[in-house]
Structures are given as C-alpha cells and as structure tokens.
Design an enzyme around this catalytic site. Structure first.
Site, PDB file in Angstrom:
ATOM      1  N   GLY A 104     -80.869 -20.624-141.397  1.00  0.00           N
ATOM      2  CA  GLY A 104     -81.146 -21.508-143.612  1.00  0.00           C
ATOM      3  C   GLY A 104     -82.227 -20.177-143.831  1.00  0.00           C
ATOM      4  N   GLY A 106     -83.236 -17.004-143.681  1.00  0.00           N
ATOM      5  CA  GLY A 106     -83.197 -15.138-144.827  1.00  0.00           C
ATOM      6  C   GLY A 106     -83.311 -14.837-143.383  1.00  0.00           C
ATOM      7  CG  LEU A 107     -86.329 -15.073-141.164  1.00  0.00           C
ATOM      8  CD1 LEU A 107     -88.289 -15.610-140.114  1.00  0.00           C
ATOM      9  CD2 LEU A 107     -87.034 -13.858-141.600  1.00  0.00           C
ATOM     10  N   GLY A 108     -81.812 -13.670-141.053  1.00  0.00           N
ATOM     11  CA  GLY A 108     -80.212 -13.406-139.687  1.00  0.00           C
ATOM     12  C   GLY A 108     -79.468 -14.230-138.619  1.00  0.00           C
ATOM     13  CB  SER A 109     -80.801 -17.666-137.844  1.00  0.00           C
ATOM     14  OG  SER A 109     -80.342 -17.976-139.130  1.00  0.00           O
ATOM     15  CB  SER A 110     -75.798 -17.482-139.594  1.00  0.00           C
ATOM     16  OG  SER A 110     -76.386 -17.470-140.303  1.00  0.00           O
ATOM     17  CB  ALA A 112     -79.538 -13.736-134.479  1.00  0.00           C
ATOM     18  CG  ASP A 152     -77.626 -10.002-142.407  1.00  0.00           C
ATOM     19  OD1 ASP A 152     -78.181  -9.379-143.035  1.00  0.00           O
ATOM     20  OD2 ASP A 152     -78.210 -11.388-142.879  1.00  0.00           O
TER      21      ASP A 152
HETATM   22  C1  MEV Z   1     -77.995 -11.954-146.274  1.00  0.00           C
HETATM   23  O1  MEV Z   1     -79.230 -11.799-145.571  1.00  0.00           O
HETATM   24  C2  MEV Z   1     -78.154 -10.165-147.207  1.00  0.00           C
HETATM   25  C3  MEV Z   1     -77.146 -10.224-148.017  1.00  0.00           C
HETATM   26  O2  MEV Z   1     -77.262  -8.788-148.795  1.00  0.00           O
HETATM   27  C4  MEV Z   1     -75.921 -11.060-148.276  1.00  0.00           C
HETATM   28  C5  MEV Z   1     -74.720  -9.659-147.620  1.00  0.00           C
HETATM   29  O3  MEV Z   1     -75.739  -8.708-147.135  1.00  0.00           O
HETATM   30  O4  MEV Z   1     -73.775 -10.180-146.683  1.00  0.00           O
HETATM   31  C6  MEV Z   1     -77.693 -11.749-148.907  1.00  0.00           C
END
Ligand code: MEV
Length: 317
Positions: A104, A106-110, A112, A152
């Site tokens: 949660g 913003g570093l792409g954990s979900s 990854a 991501d």
């Molecule tokens: C989230 O890391 C990036 C967004 O652009 C959503 C997405 O690309 O699916 C906010």
C-alpha cells in the site's frame, strides 16, 4: 516439492494514472522483492500465508466468505484454482509470501506478489515463459481491479527500465548512473480507490483530461530522450512537470508535497510514484547529490536508496 519464485517491486518514473487511459508510462524495477513459495497439500484447500494474514479456502465446499471477499487474497486464490483445474490436479496448494516491500505504498507490492505467485504455482507443474506468467498475473489482478493497466506486472516480470502502454512494452537500454531515493509518506493508500477518484475527475473534466494525456505522452517522449542522453537535469525537471500534472488530478497530499519540496532542494527532481493519495515519492540523484538528499529526507521520512533491478522474475531465491 516446493516451487520458489520472486519478483521485484517498481517505481513509476512517468505516467501513472494517465497510462490507465492509453498513454505511455516509464517504469523501473527496484531491488526489493516479493518471494512466493508454493507446495502441494494433500487436502483440497488453498492456503495463503503472509505477513498481512493467513487464509484458507476449501475447494470442495467453496464456502469461505472471508477468503472470497478478501481483496488481498483473491488474486492468489484465482491463480491456484486455475492451475489445479488446468492440470486436472486433485490436491490443494499452500502459498507463502515474503516481502521486502511494505504493502500500500505505491511500490508495486501487489503486482510483484501476483507475478511471483503465478510463477511459483506454475513451477509446481511445468515452468512457463515470462509472457505467460505476465498474462496470468494481470488476469489475477483484474479479479479485484478491472481497470489495472498491467504496467506494474510488466515491469515486475521483465525488470530493468521500460516504457509501457496498453499496446505493449519496450525495454529501455540505459547505462545511466541513475539512483533514486524513495521516501515514504507513511500514508497507506488504496490504488483502486485513487484510480476511481481520477476516473471521477476525468468524467467531470473530459477535455482537460484529454489535453493532459497528450501532455503526458509528450513528457514521456522527452524523458526517453533525456534518458538516452543521460541528461539528469532535464529528466529531473520533466519529473517535476509530471508532478504538477499529478497535483492537478488531486492525487498528491500535503505530506507528499512536503517530501517533494525537501527532495528538490538537493536532487535533480522528485515526484509521487504510483497511485498517490499517500505512498511514496521518488527523488532522482546521482553520486554528487545522493548523500545530501538522503540526509535531508531522513529528517522527515523513512527513506532508502533504490537501485534498478535488471532481473525481473526469478525462479528461485
Ligand atoms: C499504480 O502503480 C499505477 C496506476 O497507474 C494504476 C495502473 O497503472 O494500473 C495508478
């Protein structure tokens, strides 16, 4: 038999949110990973173990409401169920997730976690190409979040630097001395909610949003040449322009603004990375300004230096 796979987290250098509506984005995989370990269970169950909690789904009764409504678990359940069905396997699967990345922020954990899980589960049966793993990972993410752009998961699968749009991705070959400082606002965000908020903004401001998408494409084009020319001054000022656009669509917060203000005092440029509404900022540095920037940001945030991960998905630790 255990099957282990890991995949890196990411930062978005340019183009988050606009990428959902077809523009190009630039992404970079970072040296922080999520590892998934899968093994068969004799019982017909899917069991997920992670720091965010454990869950168990009974494949015969399919009546675990907690699991079905748990957005965090749903993609993993999808991956495991699909694999068991495809290979006509009558057992269950246990998946254990370990992470270097907080969820949660913003570093792409979900993503990854989905990439690592798709690869680790596939590895119990037969190894898959990276392209196949990517498509499974995106499919699983869409069980919770239909609008996900796939950016991501793509960078997490292939690693390095890439430009991405819904039409596909292109690797960027860069030998630059790019380092990024990542500073955490400690405000947890929910990507889906922030993306929906941007969709509302777009609905109310269709023409403005279309113009902004064009601007974003131009920014990405300029950023690609700045990367090629190794022009960090230019790249940093383009990041700030991108940040202005993210502020316009209301995904920044006071804390993120404060971190950016501090970061730009010594670095080449800074911006939110990922969905915003909390999470992290990135700040572009090289050897000349790394320690100053890190010291300043440390006074007001949890921060660390991130390097590019060139491997992407790996099949064992
Ligand atoms: C989230 O890391 C990036 C967004 O652009 C959503 C997405 O690309 O699916 C906010």
């Amino acid at each position: 038999m255990r099957s282990v796979a890991s995949a890196p987290g990411k930062v978005i250098l340019f183009g988050e949110h606009f990428v959902v509506y077809g523009t190009k984005a630039i992404l970079c995989a970072i040296d922080k990973r999520i590892t998934a370990t899968s093994q068969f269970l004799d019982e017909r169950k899917i069991r997920i173990k992670s720091k965010l909690g454990d869950a168990e789904f009974d494949l015969d009764t399919s009546t675990n409401p907690e699991f079905i409504s748990n957005k965090f678990m749903k993609p993993f359940l999808h991956i495991a169920k699909e694999a068991l069905q495809e290979f006509n396997e009558n057992r269950g699967i246990e998946i254990t997730l370990e992470s270097d990345i907080l969820a949660g922020i913003g570093l792409g954990s979900s993503s990854a976690a989905c990439v690592a899980t798709a690869a680790s589960v596939a590895g119990l049966f037969s190894k898959r190409s990276k392209e196949e793993i990517l498509s499974r990972s995106i499919e699983s993410e869409r069980t919770v979040f239909e609008d996900v752009s796939g950016a991501d998961s793509s960078i997490s699968t292939f690693g390095g630097l890439m430009s991405y749009s819904k039409d596909g991705y292109e690797k960027i070959n860069s030998k630059n001395d790019i380092s990024l400082i990542i500073a955490n606002s400690n405000q947890i965000h929910n990507t889906k909610e922030v993306v929906l908020k941007v969709r509302e903004f777009k609905k109310k401001n269709e023409r403005l949003f279309a113009e902004m998408c064009e601007q974003e494409n131009k920014l990405v084009k300029d950023a690609l040449s700045a990367i090629k020319e190794n022009d960090l001054n230019k790249l940093g000022s383009l990041m700030l322009k991108n940040q202005e656009m993210l502020e316009k669509i209301n995904v920044s917060t006071d804390k993120l603004d404060l971190l950016i203000k501090e970061a730009v005092k010594t670095s080449y440029g800074a911006k939110i990375t990922g969905a915003g509404g909390g999470g992290c900022i990135i700040s572009l540095v090289d050897k000349s300004n790394l320690s100053n920037t890190l010291e300043n940001l440390k006074k007001i945030s949890d921060c660390f230096v991130a390097k590019i991960d060139f491997d992407g998905l790996r099949y064992s630790r």
